[in-house]
Write a protein that holds these residues in place. Structure first.
Motif, short mmCIF file in Angstrom:
data_model
loop_
_atom_site.label_atom_id
_atom_site.label_comp_id
_atom_site.label_asym_id
_atom_site.label_seq_id
_atom_site.Cartn_x
_atom_site.Cartn_y
_atom_site.Cartn_z
N PHE A 160 27.69 4.88 10.19
CA PHE A 160 27.66 6.34 9.51
C PHE A 160 27.94 7.29 10.69
O PHE A 160 28.64 8.49 9.99
CB PHE A 160 26.03 6.15 9.62
CG PHE A 160 26.12 7.57 8.14
CD1 PHE A 160 26.75 7.57 7.30
CD2 PHE A 160 25.04 8.12 9.14
CE1 PHE A 160 26.14 9.05 6.49
CE2 PHE A 160 24.86 9.39 7.98
CZ PHE A 160 25.30 9.54 7.07
N THR A 161 27.72 7.34 12.00
CA THR A 161 27.69 8.43 12.64
C THR A 161 28.84 8.79 13.16
O THR A 161 29.34 9.45 13.22
CB THR A 161 26.85 7.73 14.30
OG1 THR A 161 25.58 7.77 13.84
CG2 THR A 161 27.12 9.11 15.48
N THR A 194 28.68 6.87 0.75
CA THR A 194 28.57 5.01 0.34
C THR A 194 28.15 4.35 1.12
O THR A 194 28.02 2.73 1.13
CB THR A 194 30.02 4.56 -0.37
OG1 THR A 194 30.88 4.55 0.27
CG2 THR A 194 30.45 5.76 -1.90
N THR A 195 27.85 4.88 1.98
CA THR A 195 27.43 4.22 3.67
C THR A 195 25.64 3.85 3.30
O THR A 195 25.13 2.84 3.74
CB THR A 195 28.25 4.08 4.92
OG1 THR A 195 29.70 4.43 5.57
CG2 THR A 195 27.21 3.39 5.76
N THR A 458 17.53 8.67 12.69
CA THR A 458 17.88 10.79 14.31
C THR A 458 18.93 10.13 14.85
O THR A 458 19.65 11.01 15.27
CB THR A 458 16.43 11.04 14.68
OG1 THR A 458 16.40 10.01 15.92
CG2 THR A 458 15.01 11.21 14.39
N VAL A 459 19.50 8.55 15.23
CA VAL A 459 20.27 8.48 16.27
C VAL A 459 21.24 9.01 15.29
O VAL A 459 22.73 9.95 16.35
CB VAL A 459 20.25 6.73 16.14
CG1 VAL A 459 21.76 6.44 17.16
CG2 VAL A 459 19.81 6.72 17.19
N PRO A 460 22.17 8.73 14.55
CA PRO A 460 23.04 10.07 14.05
C PRO A 460 23.69 11.26 14.40
O PRO A 460 24.25 11.82 14.28
CB PRO A 460 23.59 9.69 12.35
CG PRO A 460 22.70 8.32 12.42
CD PRO A 460 21.30 8.08 12.97
N SER A 461 22.61 12.08 14.03
CA SER A 461 22.74 13.29 14.50
C SER A 461 22.90 13.54 15.87
O SER A 461 22.27 14.65 15.64
CB SER A 461 20.71 14.32 14.06
OG SER A 461 20.86 13.87 12.14
#
Length: 533
Positions: A160-161, A194-195, A458-461
């Protein structure tokens, strides 16, 4: 005598061969120059690679989060959408099942994490950010313990990230987004939607970006069309397997569980079926949201209730108590990004799952994944796993975990710098940094508003936040150095061209040239009646 026509294919091949030979001869020197020029990034990359290799060795083959990891892997084999979690990450896993190795899948995820760092650095350099600032921006992504730990989980966060970062970089790669950038961004955000469920909310930011950039309507329309076709196709596919047009039968339940912490059923006009979903605990003694889904707050009859009942309840609770809902979201968002300890022991326990586990750890701990993904079941608790690197890595987590506070600071920095000297630069100049940080901070708010506090969300941010802050700093420096258009600038007099001397009047021409020179040097005309000297 007949002249033979030149053999053009042979000439082209010779030119190509000479070009390739010359390029090969110069390549080592160019690579050496590139490494010397970006030596700080190279050192950080080496440190990031070493960290990931140690993790791969210590926690072989991967870390496993019971429930989520099992569901993702199971759907990858079934090749059908799940009722609880979207299929996007399972699709990614299905492409790698032929490797017959969880460890190889995890190695690919680590490489994806490194690719995000390199792409972010190259993008910042392309945008004129200094090497020092660009290196400082990507350093947390390479050395953050939680980011590296999640790359080692069979979870959707790394994919996702990578997708949301790819989408934003594609849009902002050129000053005006081109067709290729728009199409890549549309594909990336469609897959991201869609993930993870928050991906559908995240897709709003690039759409607003295109509108505010006043991009050609055909490009904006293509972005929307790809997004709608992808999500619409997913809904139709879901209907073919589960008999209803939806993204999942648990989507409304997550939002319903979110309302359990503040809802007062006595204030709401509920149906008999909806009233069955009211919490048993009084206000002030409510359980955390996830406990109403999976824990003791969940009732047996909930499993047979349609998702529409939970969705209708959540809608009535939010519209009937909007201030209470906003207060909960604001409070928990602040608790997520504030510096200091976690708000309670339960959140601290959840956060420790995303640390590198230690041997014989008495706290919350993940599991170890099986060697072969076909087993689809964990191989044991990670704390029961033994390796001499585990305890040092666990201490590294305590020292080198980047908190979500950094994302909040990046958001504030970009907003404040966007307001700097608005007359010297247009607010549109800050669209790039504001788009990155808005998406970063918005995903944190969206996760809290629709689910619960979990540091994993919060990691993908983090990469979006640091890239946006670096872009804002570069725009700030450019605006500070630019002249203020409201302040009149001193005019620089232009020199008149000296006319060519005529053959009959050389002395007059010389005198005229001397007079022009005097005016140009002093910057003013001599007083009337006084001959120029």
């Amino acid at each position: 005598m007949t002249t033979l026509a030149p053999n053009r294919p042979t000439e082209r091949w010779e030119r190509l061969r000479h070009w390739g030979t010359d390029r090969t001869r110069r390549l080592p020197g160019e690579i050496g120059h590139l490494l010397r020029r970006h030596w700080a990034l190279v050192l950080l990359l080496l440190a990031g690679v070493v960290l990931r290799l140690l993790v791969v060795i210590a926690y072989n083959p991967a870390l496993w989060y019971q429930g989520d990891s099992q569901s993702y892997l199971g759907l990858a084999y079934l090749k059908e959408p799940g009722t609880i979690r979207p299929y996007g990450y399972s699709f990614f896993l299905s492409l790698l099942l032929d490797l017959h190795s969880v460890r190889r899948i995890i190695l690919i995820q680590h490489l994806m994490g490194l690719a995000v760092v390199i792409a972010g650095y190259v993008f910042l350099q392309r945008r004129g950010v200094s090497r020092l600032v660009a290196t400082l921006a990507v350093a947390p992504l390479l050395l953050d313990a939680r980011t590296t730990a999640l790359e080692h989980f069979l979870l959707a966060e790394t994919l996702f990230t990578s997708l949301v970062v790819l989408g934003m970089l594609a849009l902002a790669w050129r000053q005006v987004p081109g067709w290729l950038g728009v199409l890549v961004a549309a594909g990336a955000f469609s897959w991201a939607a869609t993930t993870r469920s928050i991906g559908m909310v995240a897709a709003v930011v690039p759409l607003l970006y295109l509108l505010l950039r006043r991009v050609d309507w055909r490009k904006t329309g293509a972005f929307v069309a790809i997004l709608v076709i992808t999500l619409g196709g997913y809904v139709v596919w879901y209907h073919g397997h589960h008999g209803q047009y939806s993204f999942g039968t648990y989507g409304s339940r997550f939002l319903w569980a979110r309302t359990m912490t503040f809802v007062d059923c006595d204030q709401l006009d509920l149906t008999d079926e909806e009233r069955l979903t009211c919490p048993d605990q009084p206000l002030g003694k409510r359980l955390p949201p996830d406990m109403y889904l999976w824990g003791p707050g969940s009732k047996a009859e909930f499993k047979t209730m349609p998702d529409e009942v939970f969705g209708s309840f959540a809608k009535k609770a939010i519209l009937g108590q909007p201030l209470d809902y906003l207060q909960v979201v604001a409070t928990e968002t602040w608790q997520t990004v504030r510096p200091g300890p976690y708000p309670d022991d339960r959140v601290a326990c959840i956060a420790s799952v995303w640390d590198f586990p230690a041997m014989n750890d008495t706290g919350c701990s993940p599991h170890i994944a099986p060697q072969n993904p076909a087993k689809r079941r964990f191989a044991g608790l990670a704390k029961d796993h033994e390796h001499p690197l585990m305890n040092p890595l666990n201490r590294y987590s305590a020292l080198a975990t980047v908190p979500a506070t950094l994302v909040g600071l990046c958001f504030l920095l970009a907003v404040v710098l966007a307001c700097y000297r608005p007359r010297a630069s247009s607010w549109r100049d800050y669209l790039n940094p504001l788009a990155f940080v808005t998406l970063a901070f918005g995903m944190i708010i969206g996760s809290v508003a629709t689910s619960m506090i979990d540091p994993r969300y919060t990691v993908p941010s983090l990469p979006l936040g640091v890239i946006g802050a670096a872009l804002a700093w570069q725009r700030f420096r450019a605006a500070r150095q630019a002249p203020d258009p409201t302040i009149p600038q001193p005019s620089v007099p232009s020199q008149s061209p000296v006319p060519p001397q005529s053959a009959g009047a050389p002395e007059a021409s010389t005198a005229a040239a001397s007079s022009d020179t005097t005016v140009s040097a002093t910057g003013s005309e001599p007083p009337t009646g006084v001959p120029a000297r």
